[in-house]
Design a protein around this motif. Structure first.
Motif, short mmCIF file in Angstrom:
data_model
loop_
_atom_site.label_atom_id
_atom_site.label_comp_id
_atom_site.label_asym_id
_atom_site.label_seq_id
_atom_site.Cartn_x
_atom_site.Cartn_y
_atom_site.Cartn_z
N ILE A 21 0.84 -1.20 0.00
CA ILE A 21 0.00 0.00 0.00
C ILE A 21 0.87 1.25 0.00
O ILE A 21 0.63 2.20 -0.76
N VAL A 22 1.90 1.26 0.84
CA VAL A 22 2.81 2.41 0.91
C VAL A 22 3.44 2.68 -0.46
O VAL A 22 3.46 3.82 -0.95
N GLU A 23 3.97 1.63 -1.09
CA GLU A 23 4.67 1.81 -2.36
C GLU A 23 3.72 2.28 -3.47
O GLU A 23 4.08 3.12 -4.29
N GLY A 29 1.59 9.46 -6.11
CA GLY A 29 1.82 10.86 -5.81
C GLY A 29 1.63 11.30 -4.38
O GLY A 29 1.80 12.48 -4.05
N ALA A 30 1.28 10.38 -3.47
CA ALA A 30 1.03 10.76 -2.08
C ALA A 30 2.34 10.89 -1.29
O ALA A 30 3.33 10.22 -1.59
N LYS A 31 2.29 11.75 -0.28
CA LYS A 31 3.34 11.78 0.74
C LYS A 31 2.91 10.80 1.83
O LYS A 31 1.79 10.92 2.35
N VAL A 32 3.79 9.86 2.17
CA VAL A 32 3.39 8.76 3.05
C VAL A 32 4.24 8.74 4.32
O VAL A 32 5.47 8.82 4.26
N ARG A 43 11.70 2.80 8.62
CA ARG A 43 12.69 3.76 8.13
C ARG A 43 13.24 3.34 6.77
O ARG A 43 13.36 4.16 5.86
N GLU A 44 13.54 2.05 6.62
CA GLU A 44 14.08 1.55 5.36
C GLU A 44 13.09 1.78 4.21
O GLU A 44 13.47 2.25 3.14
N VAL A 45 11.81 1.44 4.44
CA VAL A 45 10.80 1.62 3.40
C VAL A 45 10.64 3.10 3.05
O VAL A 45 10.60 3.48 1.88
N SER A 46 10.57 3.94 4.08
CA SER A 46 10.33 5.36 3.85
C SER A 46 11.49 6.02 3.12
O SER A 46 11.30 6.87 2.25
N GLU A 47 12.72 5.63 3.46
CA GLU A 47 13.88 6.23 2.81
C GLU A 47 13.91 5.90 1.33
O GLU A 47 14.31 6.72 0.50
N GLY A 48 13.47 4.70 0.98
CA GLY A 48 13.45 4.32 -0.42
C GLY A 48 12.42 5.10 -1.22
O GLY A 48 12.51 5.18 -2.45
N LEU A 49 11.46 5.69 -0.52
CA LEU A 49 10.38 6.42 -1.19
C LEU A 49 10.40 7.91 -0.86
O LEU A 49 9.47 8.64 -1.20
N ARG A 50 11.44 8.35 -0.16
CA ARG A 50 11.55 9.73 0.28
C ARG A 50 10.34 10.15 1.11
O ARG A 50 9.79 11.25 0.96
N GLY A 51 9.93 9.24 1.98
CA GLY A 51 8.79 9.51 2.84
C GLY A 51 9.21 9.74 4.27
O GLY A 51 10.39 10.03 4.55
N SER A 52 8.26 9.60 5.20
CA SER A 52 8.53 9.75 6.62
C SER A 52 8.24 8.43 7.31
O SER A 52 7.61 7.54 6.74
#
Length: 246
Positions: A21-23, A29-32, A43-52
């Motif tokens: 869902i995050v990806e 186009g969402a900020k996640v 943190r690992e998932v968010s960093e790969g997507l430039r998220g928080s």
């Protein structure tokens, strides 16, 4: 880019359906904000997507208070909430499930939705807009034996979704849920009791389309229900199950 300009919190976003869902949200186009008990994974998932990201226990009210404060500090508004985090007890006769196991399943799968509503709903009401998506299960529609209290927790979530939807519709907030069949995720072994080719074949025999749900399946369904394309849809439990509940 169906979610362009939207902000979204996804719990249990470090793996499995939550990660799918995050990806998908990020591609749309969402900020996640990826929230998970596994902070390193979030943190690992968010960093790969430039998220928080945030490490949090969805069963704890204080963690929800902190998560919402973090989102508002960063974005100023919350457009989408996905209550995806969930757990199960191992398959066993219902009378053999311990009180500790029961309390944990209900705290993570049901009470977390209560906590999220206390902190997120006021933000969405003030904006008179928002989409909440609860990840329930086919187990809440067509229960499997020996997963009794997990089944019950997901049935609770389906009813809670409908109750939330009818109350929040006049406030501009939509609430829906997804009912996936078992997927090849970290929870699969817990559902089956043991992860063997024989147990997988037994599970797959109950799914007419012949395969498990995937994180991508869940991401696609979630993106639609949380997008403006679904602006007339609320209180729905969408089965992403390959026909299991037919």
């Amino acid at each position: 880019m169906r979610l362009q300009g939207k902000t979204a919190i996804v719990t249990g976003g470090a793996s499995g359906f939550g990660r799918g869902i995050v990806e998908t949200f990020a591609r749309e186009g969402a900020k996640v904000l990826v929230a998970d008990l596994n902070g390193a994974g979030a943190r690992e998932v968010s960093e790969g997507l430039r998220g928080s990201w945030a490490a949090m226990d969805v069963s704890q009210d204080a963690d929800w208070r902190g998560l919402v404060a973090q989102a508002l500090d960063e974005w100023g508004h919350i457009d989408i909430l996905v209550n995806n985090a969930g757990i199960t007890h191992l398959p066993k006769p219902m009378e053999e499930v311990t009180e500790e196991e029961f309390d944990r399943v209900l705290s993570v799968n049901a009470k977390s939705v209560f906590h999220s509503a206390r902190h997120v709903v006021p933000v969405m009401k003030a904006a008179r807009a928002g989409a909440i998506l609860n990840v329930a299960s086919t187990a809440g529609v067509s229960p499997r034996p020996r997963l009794n209290w997990y089944n019950a927790s997901k049935g609770w979530m389906i009813t809670a979704t409908k109750a939330m939807a009818v109350e929040l519709a006049p406030e501009g907030v939509r609430v829906n849920c997804l009912n996936p069949v078992a997927g090849d995720t970290p929870l699969l072994a817990s559902f089956m009791g043991e992860d063997t080719p024989e147990m997988r074949a037994k599970f797959l025999s109950t799914i007419p389309i012949g395969r498990f749900s995937t994180p991508g399946d869940m991401g696609a369904a979630a993106a639609f229900l949380c997008s403006d394309e679904a602006s007339m849809i609320t209180g729905v439990g969408l089965e992403v199950d390959g026909g299991r509940c037919i």
